[in-house]
Structure formats: C-alpha cells, structure tokens
Design a protein around this motif. Structure first.
Motif, mmCIF file in Angstrom:
data_model
loop_
_atom_site.group_PDB
_atom_site.id
_atom_site.type_symbol
_atom_site.label_atom_id
_atom_site.label_comp_id
_atom_site.label_asym_id
_atom_site.label_seq_id
_atom_site.Cartn_x
_atom_site.Cartn_y
_atom_site.Cartn_z
ATOM 1 N N LEU A 186 0.661 -1.194 -0.007
ATOM 2 C CA LEU A 186 -0.104 -0.039 0.017
ATOM 3 C C LEU A 186 1.006 1.338 0.104
ATOM 4 O O LEU A 186 2.090 1.156 0.212
ATOM 5 N N TRP A 187 0.275 2.235 -0.441
ATOM 6 C CA TRP A 187 0.952 3.699 -0.435
ATOM 7 C C TRP A 187 0.629 4.526 0.748
ATOM 8 O O TRP A 187 -0.871 4.569 0.738
ATOM 9 N N VAL A 188 1.172 5.383 1.337
ATOM 10 C CA VAL A 188 0.401 6.177 2.419
ATOM 11 C C VAL A 188 1.525 7.476 2.249
ATOM 12 O O VAL A 188 2.718 7.515 2.024
ATOM 13 N N LEU A 189 0.852 8.468 2.528
ATOM 14 C CA LEU A 189 1.695 9.992 2.657
ATOM 15 C C LEU A 189 2.793 9.861 3.482
ATOM 16 O O LEU A 189 2.211 9.512 4.610
ATOM 17 N N LYS A 190 3.880 10.114 3.187
ATOM 18 C CA LYS A 190 5.011 10.115 4.095
ATOM 19 C C LYS A 190 4.919 10.837 5.421
ATOM 20 O O LYS A 190 5.194 10.290 6.534
ATOM 21 N N LYS A 191 4.243 12.057 5.360
ATOM 22 C CA LYS A 191 4.116 12.848 6.689
ATOM 23 C C LYS A 191 2.654 12.446 7.401
ATOM 24 O O LYS A 191 2.256 13.163 8.260
ATOM 25 N N ASN A 192 1.656 11.348 6.954
ATOM 26 C CA ASN A 192 0.573 11.022 7.454
ATOM 27 C C ASN A 192 1.147 10.314 8.587
ATOM 28 O O ASN A 192 0.927 8.909 8.641
ATOM 29 N N THR A 193 1.390 10.516 9.914
ATOM 30 C CA THR A 193 1.888 9.821 10.862
ATOM 31 C C THR A 193 0.936 8.950 11.501
ATOM 32 O O THR A 193 1.159 7.700 11.969
ATOM 33 N N GLY A 194 -0.304 9.477 11.590
ATOM 34 C CA GLY A 194 -1.586 8.649 12.159
ATOM 35 C C GLY A 194 -1.837 7.375 11.379
ATOM 36 O O GLY A 194 -1.815 6.111 11.895
ATOM 37 N N ALA A 195 -1.762 7.491 9.906
ATOM 38 C CA ALA A 195 -1.844 6.602 9.069
ATOM 39 C C ALA A 195 -0.994 5.577 9.055
ATOM 40 O O ALA A 195 -1.220 4.293 9.117
ATOM 41 N N ARG A 196 0.331 5.807 9.232
ATOM 42 C CA ARG A 196 1.456 5.071 9.263
ATOM 43 C C ARG A 196 1.564 4.097 10.387
ATOM 44 O O ARG A 196 1.849 2.932 10.497
ATOM 45 N N ARG A 197 1.045 4.716 11.539
ATOM 46 C CA ARG A 197 1.204 4.223 12.873
ATOM 47 C C ARG A 197 -0.266 2.836 12.717
ATOM 48 O O ARG A 197 0.094 1.926 13.292
ATOM 49 N N PHE A 198 -1.473 3.282 11.997
ATOM 50 C CA PHE A 198 -2.372 2.476 11.778
ATOM 51 C C PHE A 198 -1.847 0.974 11.166
ATOM 52 O O PHE A 198 -2.032 0.109 11.683
ATOM 53 N N ARG A 223 0.772 -0.915 13.234
ATOM 54 C CA ARG A 223 -0.200 -1.793 14.155
ATOM 55 C C ARG A 223 -0.591 -3.118 13.543
ATOM 56 O O ARG A 223 -0.925 -4.281 14.224
ATOM 57 N N ALA A 224 -0.981 -3.029 12.503
ATOM 58 C CA ALA A 224 -1.521 -4.102 11.575
ATOM 59 C C ALA A 224 -0.384 -4.875 10.927
ATOM 60 O O ALA A 224 -0.537 -5.773 10.326
ATOM 61 N N GLY A 225 0.766 -4.757 11.192
ATOM 62 C CA GLY A 225 1.951 -5.498 10.938
ATOM 63 C C GLY A 225 2.572 -5.134 9.613
ATOM 64 O O GLY A 225 3.362 -5.722 8.715
ATOM 65 N N PHE A 226 2.210 -4.143 9.064
ATOM 66 C CA PHE A 226 3.050 -3.336 7.721
ATOM 67 C C PHE A 226 4.098 -2.722 8.164
ATOM 68 O O PHE A 226 4.357 -2.245 9.083
ATOM 69 N N ARG A 227 5.000 -2.698 7.329
ATOM 70 C CA ARG A 227 6.286 -1.820 7.409
ATOM 71 C C ARG A 227 6.757 -1.142 6.138
ATOM 72 O O ARG A 227 6.385 -1.704 4.865
ATOM 73 N N PRO A 228 7.421 -0.110 6.297
ATOM 74 C CA PRO A 228 7.831 0.485 4.996
ATOM 75 C C PRO A 228 9.084 -0.216 4.463
ATOM 76 O O PRO A 228 9.742 -0.923 5.161
ATOM 77 N N ASP A 229 8.884 -0.482 2.938
ATOM 78 C CA ASP A 229 10.094 -1.201 2.358
ATOM 79 C C ASP A 229 11.202 -0.548 1.568
ATOM 80 O O ASP A 229 11.709 -1.169 0.940
ATOM 81 N N GLY A 230 10.939 0.619 1.822
ATOM 82 C CA GLY A 230 12.158 1.643 1.295
ATOM 83 C C GLY A 230 11.561 2.443 0.038
ATOM 84 O O GLY A 230 12.271 3.257 -0.527
ATOM 85 N N ALA A 231 10.719 2.074 -0.547
ATOM 86 C CA ALA A 231 10.194 2.611 -1.726
ATOM 87 C C ALA A 231 9.074 3.844 -1.720
ATOM 88 O O ALA A 231 8.536 4.004 -0.427
ATOM 89 N N GLU A 232 9.583 4.731 -2.304
ATOM 90 C CA GLU A 232 8.929 6.055 -2.144
ATOM 91 C C GLU A 232 8.387 6.574 -3.714
ATOM 92 O O GLU A 232 9.404 6.425 -4.635
ATOM 93 N N VAL A 267 3.701 15.758 -2.921
ATOM 94 C CA VAL A 267 3.297 14.984 -1.771
ATOM 95 C C VAL A 267 3.940 13.790 -1.757
ATOM 96 O O VAL A 267 3.247 12.933 -2.250
ATOM 97 N N PRO A 268 5.210 13.337 -1.093
ATOM 98 C CA PRO A 268 5.753 12.154 -1.200
ATOM 99 C C PRO A 268 4.923 11.159 -0.281
ATOM 100 O O PRO A 268 4.307 11.266 0.593
ATOM 101 N N GLU A 269 4.882 9.777 -1.067
ATOM 102 C CA GLU A 269 4.240 8.862 -0.434
ATOM 103 C C GLU A 269 5.263 7.818 -0.039
ATOM 104 O O GLU A 269 6.450 7.595 -0.873
ATOM 105 N N VAL A 270 5.091 6.916 0.873
ATOM 106 C CA VAL A 270 5.961 5.695 1.015
ATOM 107 C C VAL A 270 5.091 4.303 0.728
ATOM 108 O O VAL A 270 4.020 4.426 1.194
#
Length: 170
Positions: A121-133, A136-145, A155-158
């Motif tokens: 999935l893609w999430v806005l880099k600065k969307n800390t709330g969504a990133r925490r969500f 918590r469900a076991g997703f991790r950033p994989d380095g792609a942006e 508006v960068p996405e990770v």
C-alpha cells in the motif's frame, strides 16, 4: 459493496481526505474535491467489471460507514503477484472506532485466501497517524517512495508491505 453504495462511498472518501489531509495536501486540492464526481468515478469502476478488484463496505445498521478496496498490485500498467490495498476510509465520525481495523483485517484475510504472498500500500509520508495504523497491523515501510502531485505540489508517499502467509491483520 454495490453500485447503490457509490454515492455514500464517495462521500466517505472525499470527507476523509478533507478531514485527514489538511497540512499534508494543499487546501486548494482538498477544496476542489467533489463527492458527485467521485461517485461517478466509483460507478465507472463498478461498470468495468474487473473481478480482481474487491470493494468492501462496513455498515452500522443500514448505513455505510467505511470502505476499502484491494486487488492486484499496480506496478505502472503491470499487475504483479502481490495484492495492493488501493484505499481504506472510515467516515470521519467513525474514525478510531475500529471500522478501519475491521476493513483492513477483512482485506488481508481475503487476499491471503486468494493466494497473494504480500499486500502493499502507499501512504503519505507525513501522515503519521495512518502510518501508525498500518504498522499496528503488521505493515512496514519497504524503502520505496514516490511523489504524488496535488495542484503542482509534490506530496511524497512511502510504500508499506506485509507478508500474508501468516493470515489475517491481527
């Protein structure tokens, strides 16, 4: 989800953006979002009949209060063996009530059952709330942006990833 849900899903998506993204996405972009245009886009997606794309809704009583959409991961125009969570939104009045967790759990469960090895999935880099969500469900950033452009602003996405072999979104 049925085609009859498109208006409500569009409302949830647009109000979700307008509530969650001020300060992350230009206000001019958020203000220009149209529930009517988004609903028409949802109806066109439904009419395309792509059975690989799954739309889920969460309901409380007879009211749709959340929406998620997943299918094959899009690498440009190519679909890969992985799944992608294209979108997930709870109506702003229902954020934090478990609606998003339930939708994510159902999406990951279905993708696991369908044999996808991972969900991305893609999430806005600065969307800390969504990133925490997602974390918590076991997703991790994989380095792609990648940049998402909103009214001329980058508006960068990770990208986040989660293996699905273990099942469910815990």
């Amino acid at each position: 989800m049925t085609v009859a849900d498109c208006d409500r899903v569009a409302e949830i998506r647009v109000r979700g953006w307008q509530t969650a993204y001020p300060g992350l996405v230009p206000r001019s972009y958020l203000d220009a979002m149209s529930v009517t245009e988004d609903a028409e886009r949802r109806r066109r997606h439904f009419a395309s009949g792509d059975s690989r794309i799954v739309h889920l809704v969460a309901e409380q009583g007879s009211e749709v209060i959340g929406w998620a959409c997943h299918g094959p991961y899009r690498d440009g125009e190519v679909r890969t063996a992985d799944a992608e969570l294209y979108a997930i939104y709870a109506h702003p009045e229902h954020v934090g009530t478990g609606v998003g967790r339930a939708l994510l759990r159902e999406s990951t469960t279905r993708c696991t059952a369908d044999g996808y090895p991972r969900m991305l999935l893609w999430v806005l880099k600065k969307n800390t709330g969504a990133r925490r969500f997602y974390e918590r469900a076991g997703f991790r950033p994989d380095g792609a942006e990648e940049p998402f452009e909103a009214n001329g602003y980058a508006v960068p996405e990770v990208r986040y990833a989660r293996a699905l072999s273990g099942g469910g979104a815990g």
